[in-house]
Design an enzyme around this catalytic site. Structure first.
Site, PDB file in Angstrom:
ATOM      1  N   ASP A 206       0.839  -1.197   0.000  1.00  0.00           N
ATOM      2  CA  ASP A 206       0.000   0.000   0.000  1.00  0.00           C
ATOM      3  C   ASP A 206       0.876   1.251   0.000  1.00  0.00           C
ATOM      4  O   ASP A 206       1.905   1.310   0.675  1.00  0.00           O
ATOM      5  CB  ASP A 206      -0.883  -0.033   1.256  1.00  0.00           C
ATOM      6  CG  ASP A 206      -1.855   1.118   1.328  1.00  0.00           C
ATOM      7  OD1 ASP A 206      -2.731   1.196   0.464  1.00  0.00           O
ATOM      8  OD2 ASP A 206      -1.733   1.931   2.267  1.00  0.00           O
ATOM      9  N   GLU A 274       1.635  -0.037  -4.960  1.00  0.00           N
ATOM     10  CA  GLU A 274       0.667   1.006  -5.333  1.00  0.00           C
ATOM     11  C   GLU A 274       1.393   2.341  -5.321  1.00  0.00           C
ATOM     12  O   GLU A 274       1.874   2.779  -4.281  1.00  0.00           O
ATOM     13  CB  GLU A 274      -0.497   1.049  -4.343  1.00  0.00           C
ATOM     14  CG  GLU A 274      -1.471   2.187  -4.634  1.00  0.00           C
ATOM     15  CD  GLU A 274      -2.333   2.560  -3.445  1.00  0.00           C
ATOM     16  OE1 GLU A 274      -3.460   3.031  -3.666  1.00  0.00           O
ATOM     17  OE2 GLU A 274      -1.882   2.389  -2.297  1.00  0.00           O
TER      18      GLU A 274
END
Length: 514
Positions: A206, A274
């Site tokens: 993330d 990401e």
């Protein structure tokens, strides 16, 4: 290395990853919230799609202020999702079905309930005092600089215990870890090893570019209105008014990514990152994935934003990719748990959605599919009183948050679409009940069967998994490109319009061998 060996070791290269948002996949306990046992129960369905792997959004112990992206124990399972035994069963079941398992590691920040932060905020001289980003106020008491939070307002929160501010790029309940401290890096690498030893095959990292901040805490410069983009944050968010030159995407991150890769390499694990950066996304993609020894693949937001995606825009993305990130390995996605579902975002008919799915599967790179995408689920309309997402609550009604893409999967026409016997944590829209798995299994022309066909196409043709991509052009609404390797060459032509064009019917995709 023969083809079979290469596919086993580099399965990710051209692979297809199916994202599961655990709260909304399958509830087995009657709590109204999905759980790990529910995922394990539904894995035969996922395997039937022909995908290579699953990515499971966070299930760690958490106060759930940001629904698991605020972790209070990196090595614990939150009770709402089940137990470690449930996770062990999930891993075993996935591997029996030939599915790899990637889990979502949120390393840039923790919950403010994490023991590390509780200790860090207790004083300025404790053992973890420097594990988070603390700074003194300016002489007038205001925050140390102008950095903004993605969730709105200042990225700094005053803490009376230390009489200092702490950094939070997201919610105030999500303090940022200080990656400049080697002890923090070491602790997080141990977390990765813990899950690798449990049997996971890799990680989705993330906000991979948010790990480091500028140690000098310099102000971010303003961004001219014509340069502002709303792919990382909604247009109504003042976050878009800055060039985030110092609050994220720092050069020190490269050395940490190399350390992370060295940690996972003995396990044969993979990473999909990401990258949230509207200005430098493709540049970072090259830095993170185009250099050996860093991460294998990352996704950017080029296909996760915008009101439409015409043929010319796809060509423009790949022109920039070839120019800025020629050695990178992208992972493409059209929908995920953070953005409006692309069916609604681009206002697609079923015929149009099938065309875009085929194009996505044929592009060079890996692919992430989001649960329910294969059913053609549109964005759900959620009433304000039913909202759970703090992002939507903050910016309502101009931005309605992320709940509309997070509603439960619809399996059958039973109670709540077969998701749960209790009231679901988010409502199940009536429009979704017309698109259940059971209904689409019975319809040979359904979206579900089309996704299975498209995924099968990629598995059948090696050129679509790993081949080169050349000759990409747009002639009006017709997108064309060639995929080729040493075994075959395929010409793909797609009419991305509702009018006949280039000898193709509306929304027709043509695949020509030779």
């Amino acid at each position: 290395m023969d083809d079979l060996t290469e596919q086993k070791t580099d399965w990710w290269k051209g692979g297809i990853i199916y994202q599961i948002y655990p709260r909304s996949f399958q509830d087995t306990t009657g709590s109204g919230t999905g759980d790990l046992a529910g995922i394990a129960q539904r894995l035969p369905y996922v395997a039937s799609l022909g995908v290579d792997a699953i990515w499971i959004s966070p299930f760690f112990t958490s106060p759930m202020k940001d629904f698991g992206y605020d972790v209070s124990d990196y090595c614990g399972i939150d009770p709402i999702f089940g137990t470690m035994e449930d996770f062990d069963w999930l891993i075993e079941r996935a591997h029996e079905l030939g599915l790899k398992v990637l889990i979502d590691l949120v390393l840039s920040h923790t919950s403010d309930q994490h023991p590390w932060f509780k200790e860090s905020r207790s004083s300025r001289d404790n053992a973890k005092a420097d594990w988070y980003v603390w700074a003194d106020p300016k002489p007038d008491g205001t925050p140390p600089n102008n950095w903004l939070s993605i969730f709105g307002g200042s990225a700094w929160q005053w803490d009376a215990r230390r009489e200092q501010y702490y950094l939070h790029n997201f919610l105030t309940a999500q303090p940022d870890l200080n990656f400049h401290n080697p002890a923090v890096q070491n602790a997080l690498l141990e977390v990765a090893k813990f899950w690798l030893e449990k049997g996971v095959d890799g990680f989705r990292l993330d906000t991979i570019n948010f790990y480091f901040h500028d140690a000098q805490l310099r102000d971010n410069p303003a961004l001219a209105p014509e340069l502002r983009k709303s792919d990382t944050a909604p247009a109504v968010n003042p976050y878009n008014h800055q060039s985030h030159r110092y609050s994220k995407s720092q050069p020190e991150n490269l050395a940490f990514l190399e350390r992370f890769r060295q940690t996972i390499e003995p396990f044969g694990a993979v990473v999909v990152g990401e990258i949230g950066d509207s200005e430098r996304g493709l540049e970072l993609l090259e830095e993170y994935t185009g250099v050996p020894g860093r991460v294998q693949m990352s996704y950017v937001f080029d296909f996760l934003a915008g009101e439409d995606l015409p043929a010319g825009a796809i060509v423009e993305v790949f022109d920039r990719l070839n120019r800025i990130a020629p050695n990178s390995w992208p992972c493409w996605a059209m929908s995920n748990h953070d953005v409006m579902r692309h069916i609604s975002r681009w206002n697609l008919s079923d015929q149009a959605a099938k065309a875009y799915a085929t194009v996505l599967i044929c592009l060079r790179g890996s692919v992430c599919l989001y649960q329910g995408e294969e059913l053609g689920l549109p964005e759900a309309e959620i009433d304000f009183e039913d909202l759970r997402d703090p992002y939507g609550i903050e910016f309502w009604p101009e931005f309605k948050g992320r709940d509309g893409c997070r509603t439960p999967m619809v399996w059958d026409m039973g109670v709540n679409g077969g998701f749960s016997t209790a009231k679901p944590w988010l409502p199940v829209p009536h429009t979704h009940l017309q698109r259940t798995v059971v209904a689409q299994e019975a319809d040979a022309q359904s979206m579900l069967h089309h996704y299975r066909w498209a995924i099968g196409l990629r598995r059948k043709h090696s050129a679509l998994r790993r081949g080169n991509m050349t000759e990409m052009r747009a002639e009006g609404p017709v997108l064309s490109f060639r995929r080729s390797d040493d075994k075959q060459s395929l010409l793909i032509r797609a009419n991305l319009s509702d009018q006949e064009a280039g000898g193709l019917n509306p929304w027709q995709v043509q695949i020509i061998e030779g």
